[in-house]
Design an enzyme around this catalytic site. Structure first.
Site, PDB file in Angstrom:
ATOM      1  N   GLU A 612       4.303  -2.354   9.228  1.00  8.31           N
ATOM      2  CA  GLU A 612       4.649  -0.939   9.255  1.00  8.31           C
ATOM      3  C   GLU A 612       5.910  -0.663  10.072  1.00  8.31           C
ATOM      4  OE1 GLU A 612       2.736   2.563  11.877  1.00  8.31           O
ATOM      5  OE2 GLU A 612       1.368   1.599  10.468  1.00  8.31           O
ATOM      6  N   GLU A 672      -6.178  -7.042   4.151  1.00  8.95           N
ATOM      7  CA  GLU A 672      -6.712  -6.180   3.099  1.00  8.95           C
ATOM      8  C   GLU A 672      -6.297  -6.719   1.741  1.00  8.95           C
ATOM      9  OE1 GLU A 672      -6.378  -3.650  -0.127  1.00  8.95           O
ATOM     10  OE2 GLU A 672      -4.589  -4.023   1.061  1.00  8.95           O
ATOM     11  N   HIS A 701     -12.479   1.684   2.957  1.00 10.94           N
ATOM     12  CA  HIS A 701     -11.928   3.027   2.870  1.00 10.94           C
ATOM     13  C   HIS A 701     -12.541   3.820   1.717  1.00 10.94           C
ATOM     14  CE1 HIS A 701      -8.910   0.732   5.127  1.00 10.94           C
ATOM     15  NE2 HIS A 701      -8.706   1.866   5.762  1.00 10.94           N
ATOM     16  N   CYS A 733     -11.409  -4.070   6.664  1.00 10.64           N
ATOM     17  CA  CYS A 733     -11.045  -3.418   7.917  1.00 10.64           C
ATOM     18  C   CYS A 733     -12.325  -3.116   8.683  1.00 10.64           C
ATOM     19  CB  CYS A 733     -10.248  -2.140   7.609  1.00 10.64           C
ATOM     20  SG  CYS A 733      -9.200  -1.576   8.979  1.00 10.64           S
TER      21      CYS A 733
END
Length: 766
Positions: A612, A672, A701, A733
């Site tokens: 990121e 992921e 998620h 996660c």
């Protein structure tokens, strides 16, 4: 000069949208209730901006989940697998919308959610549009028109609709089959954009903001040409509209000539991230084009230095005239908290250095007022800036000296991975396809209430810790009964994976209501790094030691890595980010060594944000990656060879930085991969990634529960790409946001899938 706001947080001052959405998903409130909450919140946001004298107030920047998902629904880019949802949901657009975001597992349907990834280098996640070669588009939703009319009524004037531009919409999506490039779909997409803009023009829109953030990326000549094609067509179809092309997060650089050729009324540039581009923009700006100056930081919470901003604004005015200059934030204020006025517990000296979204609107207005002669605003601002610069709260010489003394040896494990793997295998004695989780287990309302009561003083520390111990042991017994191989303590004492550590480190402060949206209804409350960072005492040893004491299985110590703590905090801007990262790395290093001394021999140092933080321009990658990887290695290299170091990364596209991921030299990396069906593993295969990998087989998620067969299918794909002896089995996660019922079912299927794989490769499922 016009004040041009690009977007505003939609969560609400008290996270009203989060609670309304989650209650709707649970069936606790009606669709009408959800829509009323949203309508009230939008009106509040518009009125707030009007009260701050903002001239160009955005609409359609509001979203129930994500702006890219909104755009996909608006133009009818709906993957075929969601078509049955309309039938069972009674053609309710909002239910189809949430199914695309979260998956759908009821009414006899079992549909996976769309892929989600990070929005450029932010901690905001967007839903990735899916495209096929025969993709068709059609105007499907009326959201943008409805919100325009609602804002028009509230404001008694035309707001400024915000749309993701057609080029960015396509380029930020993904081809779901081979043999074509998504930019080739432009000719099919443009008629729908024309239809949208024509209707907005008919409804009375004057300005329209077209977000084209891909202009800050390295794009091909073909993609550059697509901009001219698209905006020539849109301007021709809607000549009365004033288009603002909005770029942010990076300088235009070689894309500047592309942007300046477009037949648009104004161009927005980010002068917080890239102030150096202003001279070039001003020199080349055509006479018909206005310039929106992004001088207010839309990504951080520090008060604007008016003196620096005025220098940029006055330079623009001198070159092109005041009537062609707009004052704006660098990007949408989505990435900053709602209102600093709610922070009643912040130390007044530190609070005086800050500005949240509402205060940033005031800053825009005050800059304009200063230019109109009201210098008292400048004097007050400079007093706050000087207070921060000289405050003794910020600097610690012992911390600075320790960072300066870091050597290459501090960033290197004693032995190379093959040797460590052999040593760890003998010590840990784990089976093939070992199972574990990423760290957290569901935090129920009851667990959260204990923490709230403890903070309020209604229960004692001893009472609180007894409750957490009981829940921790219960979680361990459940994991043992599931037959997981490496356990975690569940993290019931933790509020957030970054906030928890920041609360125990010097140099951080925290807010009560500083929430920002991460994805959907998920908000985070980023810590604020205001000064030098130091670890004054053990942070996790007490709970990891307790957990290990009540089980004979290996307990995994859970730490958050330096780059993620940096990336998911509001970071001080008075020194290089690398300096702050090394300070945090030394603190995490000390904690890892303390865990090892306490008998914890599997330690996970999470770095989900390392990708990121990658600069948007490739030319800047190496500088960032060199210090980011080194910071991780400093944090992980203090332990002995026999201690197995894991790291976790989620929602990251690693293909272009695999050599640096390998250079992190974690013994095991968990990633992921479930939504992308193991697609990401191809990048690891290309470089013959040598260390162990846990490709996620369970998408946490989404509320849907993967079957044993689905998990086996994913593991078989992974084993066809990776050496089976190096494959771990784990969720994507942490499980904090999930419910116990779905977690229990999913993890049992996961363990069953791992045992099947063991029997397939070893003839033994144990």
């Amino acid at each position: 000069m016009l004040l041009n706001n690009l977007g505003y947080p939609r969560v609400g001052p008290k996270r009203e949208l989060k609670f309304a959405s989650e209650n709707y998903w649970k069936g606790k409130v009606s669709r009408d209730d959800l829509f009323k909450t949203a309508a009230d919140l939008r009106a509040y946001i518009w009125k707030t901006q009007a009260a701050a004298n903002i001239d160009l107030i955005p609409c359609n920047d509001f979203s129930f989940y994500d702006i890219m998902l909104d755009m996909a629904l608006l133009v009818g880019a709906i993957p075929e697998r969601y078509q049955p949802v309309n039938k069972v949901a009674g053609n309710a657009e909002i239910d189809l919308y949430f199914a695309m975001a979260r998956g759908y597992q009821k009414d006899g349907l079992d549909i996976v959610a769309m892929e989600m990834t990070k929005w450029f280098d932010t901690n905001y996640h967007y839903i990735v549009p899916e495209f096929k070669a025969n993709q068709t588009f059609s105007l499907l939703s009326t959201k943008v028109f409805d919100e325009f009319k609602a804002a028009q009524q509230v404001l008694n004037r035309a707001p400024k609709p915000v749309l993701i531009g057609p080029i960015s919409f396509l380029l930020l999506g993904k081809e779901k089959e081979k043999g074509f490039h998504r930019i080739d779909l432009l000719s099919k997409l443009l008629p729908v954009y024309t239809q949208i803009l024509s209707q907005l023009q008919k409804d009375g829109a004057q300005w329209v903001q077209m977000d084209e953030p891909v202009l800050g990326l390295d794009i091909s000549d073909k993609e550059k040409q697509a901009f001219e094609v698209a905006y020539t067509a849109l301007f021709k179809a809607c000549p009365k509209l004033k288009f603002i092309i909005t770029t942010y997060f990076e300088e235009l650089d070689d894309n500047l000539s592309v942007a300046l050729k477009l037949p648009v009324t104004a161009l927005h540039v980010d002068l917080v991230r890239a102030p150096q581009q202003l001279d070039k923009v001003l020199n080349d700006l055509p006479s018909h084009m206005s310039l929106s100056l992004g001088v207010i930081d839309g990504r951080n919470i520090w008060k604007n230095d008016y003196k620096k901003s005025l220098h940029l604004i006055e330079k623009a005015i001198a070159k092109i005239g005041k009537e062609r200059v707009m004052i704006a934030p660098s990007c949408s204020l989505l990435h900053t908290p709602f209102d600093l006025d709610f922070e009643i517990e912040l130390k007044s000296e530190i609070k005086n250095w800050m500005a949240f979204s509402k205060q940033k609107l005031t800053e825009m207005n005050e800059l304009r007022e200063i230019l109109n002669g009201k210098t008292n605003y400048l004097e007050a601002n400079q007093s706050a800036i000087e207070s921060r610069r000289t405050s003794p709260l910020i600097h610690r010489q012992d911390v600075k000296q320790r960072v300066a003394a870091i050597t290459d040896a501090d960033a290197k494990r004693k032995s190379p991975f093959p040797k460590r793997q052999e040593i760890q295998s003998k010590k840990l004695k784990l089976p093939m396809f070992p199972t574990t989780t990423i760290g957290s287990f569901p935090q129920t309302a009851e667990v959260r209430s204990w923490r709230a009561k403890f903070k309020k003083g209604t229960i004692t520390k001893e009472e609180y810790e007894q409750l957490v111990e009981k829940e921790t042991e219960r979680c361990i017994r459940i994991q043992e009964e599931m037959d997981l191989d490496v356990l975690v303590h569940g993290e019931f004492e933790r509020n957030d994976m970054v906030e928890y550590f920041g609360e125990q480190l010097d140099g951080f402060v925290f807010t009560l209501n500083g929430w920002v949206q991460s994805y959907g209804s998920r908000g985070v409350k980023p810590p604020i790094i205001f000064g030098d960072v130091k670890r004054p005492f053990d942070m996790t040893v007490r709970w990891s030691s307790y957990a290990q004491s009540v089980t004979k299985r290996w307990m995994k110590g859970m730490l958050t890595g330096p780059v993620t703590i940096l990336q998911w905090s509001f970071v001080r801007d008075d020194q290089p980010r690398s300096e702050t990262a090394y300070q945090i790395a030394l603190a995490i290093r000390d904690e890892a060594v303390a865990l090892e001394k306490a008998g914890i021999h599997v330690i996970q140092i999470d770095e989900p944000a390392i990708r990121e933080g990658l600069p948007l321009r490739r030319s800047k990658w190496n500088e960032y990656l060199n210090w980011a990887v080194k910071a991780f290695r400093v944090s992980s290299s203090g332990v002995r060879d026999e201690t197995q170091v894991h790291t976790h990364m989620c929602y990251s596209e690693f293909n272009d930085i695999m050599e640096h991921i390998a250079a992190m030299d974690a013994d095991a990396i968990t990633i992921e991969t479930s939504r992308s069906q193991m697609e990401l593993l191809e990048a690891f295969e290309k470089i013959n990634y040598p260390n162990e990998i846990g490709p996620g087989v369970y998408d946490i998620h989404s509320p849907r529960i993967p079957s044993k067969e689905e998990i086996i299918s994913l593991l078989e794909k992974a084993s066809a790409i990776l050496p089976p002896r190096n494959v771990w089995v784990n969720p994507d996660c942490g499980l904090k946001t999930r419910g116990w019922k779905e977690t229990d079912a999913a993890l049992r299927n996961m363990v069953a899938g791992a045992k099947y794989m063991r029997s397939k490769f070893c003839g033994n499922g144990n």
